[in-house]
Design an enzyme around this catalytic site. Structure first.
Site, PDB file in Angstrom:
ATOM      1  N   GLY A  12      49.223  27.294  37.196  1.00 36.09           N
ATOM      2  CA  GLY A  12      49.053  27.077  38.640  1.00 36.09           C
ATOM      3  C   GLY A  12      48.286  25.783  38.876  1.00 36.09           C
ATOM      4  O   GLY A  12      47.518  25.673  39.840  1.00 36.09           O
ATOM      5  N   ARG A  15      48.190  22.575  42.437  1.00 33.48           N
ATOM      6  CA  ARG A  15      47.424  22.398  43.686  1.00 33.48           C
ATOM      7  C   ARG A  15      46.198  23.315  43.674  1.00 33.48           C
ATOM      8  O   ARG A  15      45.999  24.091  42.733  1.00 33.48           O
ATOM      9  CB  ARG A  15      48.290  22.676  44.911  1.00 33.48           C
ATOM     10  CG  ARG A  15      48.892  24.066  44.978  1.00 33.48           C
ATOM     11  CD  ARG A  15      49.785  24.168  46.213  1.00 33.48           C
ATOM     12  NE  ARG A  15      50.720  25.260  46.149  1.00 33.48           N
ATOM     13  CZ  ARG A  15      50.507  26.483  46.645  1.00 33.48           C
ATOM     14  NH1 ARG A  15      49.382  26.760  47.242  1.00 33.48           N
ATOM     15  NH2 ARG A  15      51.437  27.401  46.565  1.00 33.48           N
ATOM     16  N   ASP A  62      57.255  29.004  35.305  1.00 30.98           N
ATOM     17  CA  ASP A  62      56.940  30.223  36.049  1.00 30.98           C
ATOM     18  C   ASP A  62      56.287  31.138  35.014  1.00 30.98           C
ATOM     19  O   ASP A  62      56.978  31.648  34.115  1.00 30.98           O
ATOM     20  CB  ASP A  62      58.233  30.829  36.613  1.00 30.98           C
ATOM     21  CG  ASP A  62      58.000  32.205  37.232  1.00 30.98           C
ATOM     22  OD1 ASP A  62      56.893  32.776  37.050  1.00 30.98           O
ATOM     23  OD2 ASP A  62      58.919  32.718  37.878  1.00 30.98           O
ATOM     24  N   VAL A  63      54.976  31.313  35.097  1.00 34.78           N
ATOM     25  CA  VAL A  63      54.282  32.053  34.034  1.00 34.78           C
ATOM     26  C   VAL A  63      54.467  33.571  34.122  1.00 34.78           C
ATOM     27  O   VAL A  63      53.866  34.313  33.367  1.00 34.78           O
ATOM     28  CB  VAL A  63      52.772  31.687  33.935  1.00 34.78           C
ATOM     29  CG1 VAL A  63      52.577  30.316  33.343  1.00 34.78           C
ATOM     30  CG2 VAL A  63      52.055  31.813  35.267  1.00 34.78           C
ATOM     31  N   ASN A  89      45.052  30.728  35.934  1.00 38.02           N
ATOM     32  CA  ASN A  89      44.705  30.479  37.337  1.00 38.02           C
ATOM     33  C   ASN A  89      45.850  30.812  38.300  1.00 38.02           C
ATOM     34  O   ASN A  89      45.604  31.060  39.477  1.00 38.02           O
ATOM     35  CB  ASN A  89      44.321  28.991  37.484  1.00 38.02           C
ATOM     36  CG  ASN A  89      44.262  28.549  38.922  1.00 38.02           C
ATOM     37  OD1 ASN A  89      43.315  28.844  39.646  1.00 38.02           O
ATOM     38  ND2 ASN A  89      45.300  27.849  39.384  1.00 38.02           N
ATOM     39  N   TYR A 153      47.172  42.693  45.590  1.00 37.66           N
ATOM     40  CA  TYR A 153      46.502  41.490  45.087  1.00 37.66           C
ATOM     41  C   TYR A 153      45.131  41.833  44.514  1.00 37.66           C
ATOM     42  O   TYR A 153      44.782  41.427  43.406  1.00 37.66           O
ATOM     43  CB  TYR A 153      46.377  40.479  46.245  1.00 37.66           C
ATOM     44  CG  TYR A 153      45.535  39.256  45.931  1.00 37.66           C
ATOM     45  CD1 TYR A 153      46.065  38.207  45.179  1.00 37.66           C
ATOM     46  CD2 TYR A 153      44.231  39.143  46.397  1.00 37.66           C
ATOM     47  CE1 TYR A 153      45.291  37.086  44.893  1.00 37.66           C
ATOM     48  CE2 TYR A 153      43.453  38.029  46.110  1.00 37.66           C
ATOM     49  CZ  TYR A 153      43.991  36.999  45.366  1.00 37.66           C
ATOM     50  OH  TYR A 153      43.227  35.890  45.075  1.00 37.66           O
ATOM     51  N   ALA A 156      45.443  43.807  41.277  1.00 30.86           N
ATOM     52  CA  ALA A 156      45.864  42.930  40.169  1.00 30.86           C
ATOM     53  C   ALA A 156      44.694  42.090  39.685  1.00 30.86           C
ATOM     54  O   ALA A 156      44.482  41.912  38.482  1.00 30.86           O
ATOM     55  CB  ALA A 156      47.011  42.032  40.632  1.00 30.86           C
ATOM     56  N   LYS A 157      43.907  41.563  40.626  1.00 30.36           N
ATOM     57  CA  LYS A 157      42.778  40.699  40.248  1.00 30.36           C
ATOM     58  C   LYS A 157      41.688  41.495  39.529  1.00 30.36           C
ATOM     59  O   LYS A 157      41.050  40.978  38.613  1.00 30.36           O
ATOM     60  CB  LYS A 157      42.212  40.008  41.493  1.00 30.36           C
ATOM     61  CG  LYS A 157      43.140  38.929  42.048  1.00 30.36           C
ATOM     62  CD  LYS A 157      43.174  37.757  41.095  1.00 30.36           C
ATOM     63  CE  LYS A 157      44.050  36.633  41.598  1.00 30.36           C
ATOM     64  NZ  LYS A 157      44.107  35.520  40.633  1.00 30.36           N
TER      65      LYS A 157
END
Ligand SMILES: NC(=O)c1ccc[n+]([C@@H]2O[C@H](COP(=O)([O-])OP(=O)(O)OC[C@H]3O[C@@H](n4cnc5c(N)ncnc54)[C@H](OP(=O)(O)O)[C@@H]3O)[C@@H](O)[C@H]2O)c1
Length: 256
Positions: A12, A15, A62-63, A89, A153, A156-157
């Protein structure tokens, strides 16, 4: 130079925080692999580093796709022969909605982009790091404080923090250190998108309050925490979850 001749992959990296980390690592002497899906963005970051006479390559990745992650590692090894640092990241906020309105597809996709990505990239670099008996992996997570309407989100984090702790134990004997950080709230595209969803969706006027209290910062600031963990100064720290907003962490960074 805090990372002289180290080889670092920043996912990532096109940006926001990823770009800030890639630029800082490059300025500190690292050979940087900038990986993200948009070729123009990662090329731009590589050009910014080349202007400064720093080494960097862009690898369109695309990871969340294992074959693309393997290709990223292959390109890294071809260019620089090894990998010393991985910064997981890459991330995307996923749907902003009450949990009962989220589809299974949205749930799975959000976990894939924000957690499976870190698993795939870690899995791919670990054999090289074990072989050289050294390495650093840094997961970019978020706060553990619940945020309404961002459940996939946030879950996942939280998984990124747990992944760091798990790996830190598994890899300790190989001198590989794995940590997770919360970078604080940064004024990046991700925050812009959350704001666009409206204050109603996120439940508070959080953005305005953070701005007023000086808690909304540039990604250049938490990038310094990532540098700290990646550099010699962070040697021996493993299995930790550090928040950029923590006063002790800020104090530690001010001593650098
Ligand atoms: N902004 C905040 O306040 C905040 C707070 C806590 C944690 N974080 C975390 O910090 C990290 C950076 O956030 P940011 O604000 O800089 O976000 P951002 O500006 O949205 O940038 C995210 C980066 O991740 C990339 N990415 C997304 N999916 C990817 C994939 N499948 N493969 C490779 N790259 C992918 C994006 O590429 P594209 O350009 O192609 O989309 C972009 O380069 C994220 O993990 C985020 O969750 C951010």
């Amino acid at each position: 130079m805090k990372l002289q001749d180290k080889v670092a992959i920043v996912t990532g990296g096109g940006r926001g925080l990823g770009r800030a980390i890639a630029l800082l690592f490059g300025k500190e002497g690292a050979n940087v692999v900038v990986a993200a899906p948009k070729q123009n963005q990662i090329e731009h970051v590589v050009q910014e580093l080349k202007v400064l006479r720093k080494n960097a390559i862009a690898v369109q990745t695309d990871v969340s796709d294992e074959a693309q992650v393997d290709h990223m590692i292959q390109k890294t090894l071809e260019a620089y022969g090894t990998v010393d640092i991985l910064v997981n990241n890459a991330g995307s906020r996923g749907p902003i909605a009450p949990t009962n309105e989220i589809s299974l597809t949205e749930w799975e996709e959000t976990l894939r982009v924000n957690l499976t990505t870190a698993f795939l990239c870690s899995k791919a670099v670990i054999p090289t790091m074990i072989g050289k008996k050294s390495g650093k992996i840094i997961n970019i997570a978020t706060t553990l404080t619940p945020r309404p309407n961002l459940t996939p989100y946030m879950v996942a984090k939280a998984g990124m923090i747990s992944l760091a702790k798990q790996l830190s134990r598994e890899l300790k004997e190989f001198n590989i250190q794995v940590n997770a950080i919360h970078p604080g709230v940064m004024d990046t595209r991700m925050q812009e998108e959350i704001r666009k969803a409206g204050t109603k969706a996120i439940g508070t006027d959080m953005f305005e309050r953070l701005k007023e209290e000086g808690l909304l910062h540039s990604p250049d600031e938490p990038a310094k925490l990532v540098l700290f963990l990646a550099s010699k100064a962070g040697d021996g720290i493993t299995g930790e979850f550090l928040s950029f907003d923590d006063k002790e962490v800020k104090f530690l960074l001010s001593q650098e």
